[in-house]
Design a protein around this motif. Structure first.
Motif, mmCIF file in Angstrom:
data_model
loop_
_atom_site.group_PDB
_atom_site.id
_atom_site.type_symbol
_atom_site.label_atom_id
_atom_site.label_comp_id
_atom_site.label_asym_id
_atom_site.label_seq_id
_atom_site.Cartn_x
_atom_site.Cartn_y
_atom_site.Cartn_z
ATOM 1 N N VAL A 1 0.823 -1.203 0.000
ATOM 2 C CA VAL A 1 0.000 0.000 0.000
ATOM 3 C C VAL A 1 0.864 1.262 0.000
ATOM 4 C CG1 VAL A 1 -2.002 -1.113 1.050
ATOM 5 C CG2 VAL A 1 -0.256 -0.090 2.525
ATOM 6 N N GLY A 2 2.078 1.171 0.561
ATOM 7 C CA GLY A 2 3.000 2.302 0.493
ATOM 8 C C GLY A 2 3.388 2.633 -0.934
ATOM 9 N N ASP A 3 3.492 1.608 -1.784
ATOM 10 C CA ASP A 3 3.796 1.839 -3.196
ATOM 11 C C ASP A 3 2.629 2.529 -3.895
ATOM 12 O OD1 ASP A 3 6.284 0.506 -2.946
ATOM 13 O OD2 ASP A 3 5.295 -1.432 -3.197
ATOM 14 N N VAL A 4 1.417 2.150 -3.505
ATOM 15 C CA VAL A 4 0.235 2.808 -4.065
ATOM 16 C C VAL A 4 0.252 4.288 -3.704
ATOM 17 C CG1 VAL A 4 -2.286 2.867 -4.079
ATOM 18 C CG2 VAL A 4 -1.094 0.663 -3.956
ATOM 19 N N ARG A 5 0.560 4.594 -2.457
ATOM 20 C CA ARG A 5 0.590 5.997 -2.026
ATOM 21 C C ARG A 5 1.657 6.776 -2.778
ATOM 22 N NH1 ARG A 5 0.684 3.782 3.298
ATOM 23 N NH2 ARG A 5 2.603 4.916 3.781
ATOM 24 N N GLY A 6 2.823 6.151 -2.991
ATOM 25 C CA GLY A 6 3.885 6.821 -3.735
ATOM 26 C C GLY A 6 3.485 7.114 -5.166
ATOM 27 N N ALA A 7 2.843 6.151 -5.808
ATOM 28 C CA ALA A 7 2.387 6.346 -7.188
ATOM 29 C C ALA A 7 1.372 7.473 -7.265
ATOM 30 C CB ALA A 7 1.792 5.053 -7.731
ATOM 31 N N ARG A 8 0.415 7.466 -6.364
ATOM 32 C CA ARG A 8 -0.645 8.470 -6.411
ATOM 33 C C ARG A 8 -0.093 9.865 -6.148
ATOM 34 N NH1 ARG A 8 -5.611 6.505 -6.916
ATOM 35 N NH2 ARG A 8 -6.566 8.384 -6.071
ATOM 36 N N LYS A 9 0.846 9.986 -5.234
ATOM 37 C CA LYS A 9 1.435 11.304 -4.974
ATOM 38 C C LYS A 9 2.199 11.805 -6.195
ATOM 39 C CE LYS A 9 4.248 14.021 -1.822
ATOM 40 N NZ LYS A 9 5.123 14.036 -0.617
ATOM 41 N N ALA A 10 2.787 10.875 -6.958
ATOM 42 C CA ALA A 10 3.538 11.260 -8.158
ATOM 43 C C ALA A 10 2.631 11.533 -9.354
ATOM 44 C CB ALA A 10 4.536 10.160 -8.512
ATOM 45 N N GLY A 11 1.337 11.240 -9.218
ATOM 46 C CA GLY A 11 0.435 11.368 -10.354
ATOM 47 C C GLY A 11 0.627 10.263 -11.366
ATOM 48 N N ALA A 12 1.202 9.144 -10.929
ATOM 49 C CA ALA A 12 1.427 7.994 -11.810
ATOM 50 C C ALA A 12 0.313 6.976 -11.620
ATOM 51 C CB ALA A 12 2.777 7.350 -11.501
ATOM 52 N N LEU A 13 0.088 6.176 -12.638
ATOM 53 C CA LEU A 13 -0.866 5.078 -12.527
ATOM 54 C C LEU A 13 -0.293 4.040 -11.569
ATOM 55 C CD1 LEU A 13 -3.596 4.354 -14.161
ATOM 56 C CD2 LEU A 13 -2.176 2.557 -15.150
ATOM 57 N N SER A 14 -1.089 3.637 -10.590
ATOM 58 C CA SER A 14 -0.641 2.641 -9.615
ATOM 59 C C SER A 14 -1.051 1.257 -10.078
ATOM 60 C CB SER A 14 -1.252 2.925 -8.239
ATOM 61 O OG SER A 14 -0.984 1.865 -7.347
ATOM 62 N N VAL A 15 -0.053 0.437 -10.425
ATOM 63 C CA VAL A 15 -0.275 -0.961 -10.770
ATOM 64 C C VAL A 15 0.261 -1.791 -9.614
ATOM 65 C CG1 VAL A 15 0.242 -2.843 -12.367
ATOM 66 C CG2 VAL A 15 -0.133 -0.522 -13.245
ATOM 67 N N ALA A 16 -0.623 -2.522 -8.950
ATOM 68 C CA ALA A 16 -0.226 -3.301 -7.776
ATOM 69 C C ALA A 16 -0.202 -4.785 -8.124
ATOM 70 C CB ALA A 16 -1.192 -3.050 -6.628
ATOM 71 N N VAL A 17 0.767 -5.482 -7.570
ATOM 72 C CA VAL A 17 0.840 -6.937 -7.702
ATOM 73 C C VAL A 17 0.666 -7.545 -6.313
ATOM 74 C CG1 VAL A 17 2.181 -7.097 -9.830
ATOM 75 C CG2 VAL A 17 3.375 -6.749 -7.669
ATOM 76 N N ALA A 18 -0.201 -8.557 -6.227
ATOM 77 C CA ALA A 18 -0.541 -9.149 -4.926
ATOM 78 C C ALA A 18 0.444 -10.253 -4.568
ATOM 79 C CB ALA A 18 -1.969 -9.672 -4.960
ATOM 80 N N THR A 19 1.721 -9.907 -4.549
ATOM 81 C CA THR A 19 2.778 -10.880 -4.272
ATOM 82 C C THR A 19 3.530 -10.586 -2.983
ATOM 83 O OG1 THR A 19 4.197 -9.579 -5.762
ATOM 84 C CG2 THR A 19 3.154 -11.543 -6.683
ATOM 85 N N GLY A 20 3.142 -9.528 -2.296
ATOM 86 C CA GLY A 20 3.816 -9.154 -1.062
ATOM 87 C C GLY A 20 2.904 -9.287 0.140
ATOM 88 N N PRO A 21 3.113 -8.458 1.162
ATOM 89 C CA PRO A 21 2.353 -8.594 2.400
ATOM 90 C C PRO A 21 0.917 -8.083 2.317
ATOM 91 C CG PRO A 21 3.868 -6.751 2.563
ATOM 92 C CD PRO A 21 4.187 -7.452 1.279
#
Length: 210
Positions: free
Chosen positions: A157-177
């Motif tokens: 979810v931290g990666d999602v927040r980073g993407a959104r703050k950058a104005g980038a499309l957030s593509v998440a993979v369900a391979t982590g925690p």
């Protein structure tokens, strides 16, 4: 959300549990650190919480005043313990190749100590266009903007927040925690089972965003 009009996209990738399965190496390094410092660390528990900075985990096992020196010790031990046991995640090489095949640039933006991140990628023969380390969650936005990344791929979810703050499309993979529901709830634009689905997604995404 920023749009990408170029036919040559820049895509950012997280490292731990996105491009690499760092659990075996990190577990081994925590066990060695525990032996070295004489402090109990539940390495099996620690590897279920990968994503945030090292200090966020060490504070569970060491008093606050010891976290920084212990983190330095861990990082110094890491190259000889954690690199070799760590494999690439399924689809990692193909995901990077898909970006290149689209004429784009692939960068790695990670919370991991940058020299150790580079060692992992070198060992696995994965060659991104840039590696930027020591950035977590919203901190990743600066690097994503600097490199013009329109997409950021991560497992937390931290990666999602980073993407959104950058104005980038957030593509998440369900391979982590974080599972697919958590990633969606955090605002991920796309949730994939793992990176093996990324090349087909990228093929469909580019014409839609052109």
């Amino acid at each position: 959300m920023a749009s990408t009009t170029s036919s040559a996209p820049t895509v950012g990738f997280d490292l731990d549990m996105t491009l690499i399965d760092s659990r075996p190496g990190i577990r081994a390094c925590y066990l060695a650190l525990s032996e070295r410092t004489g402090t109990y660390i539940d390495a099996d528990l620690a590897i279920t919480r990968l994503g945030p900075p090292l200090a966020d985990e060490l504070v569970h096992w060491f008093p606050a005043e010891r976290v920084e020196p212990v983190a330095d010790l861990y990082r110094s031990m890491y190259p000889t313990i954690a690199i070799v046991p760590t494999p690439a995640m399924p689809g990692a090489r193909e995901a990077i190749a898909a970006v290149r095949a689209a004429g784009g640039r692939a960068i790695v933006v990670t919370a991991k100590h940058e020299p150790n991140a580079e060692l992992h990628l070198e060992h696995l023969g994965i060659e991104p266009d840039a590696v930027i380390g020591d950035l977590w969650a919203e901190q990743k936005a600066d690097a994503l903007r600097e490199h013009g990344a329109g997409v950021y791929v991560g497992d937390h979810v931290g990666d999602v927040r980073g993407a959104r703050k950058a104005g980038a499309l957030s593509v998440a993979v369900a391979t982590g925690p974080c599972d697919a529901d958590e990633l969606s709830a955090a605002g991920a634009d796309v949730v994939l089972k793992d990176l093996t689905a990324f090349p087909d997604w990228l093929t469909d995404y580019r014409p839609a965003r052109a």
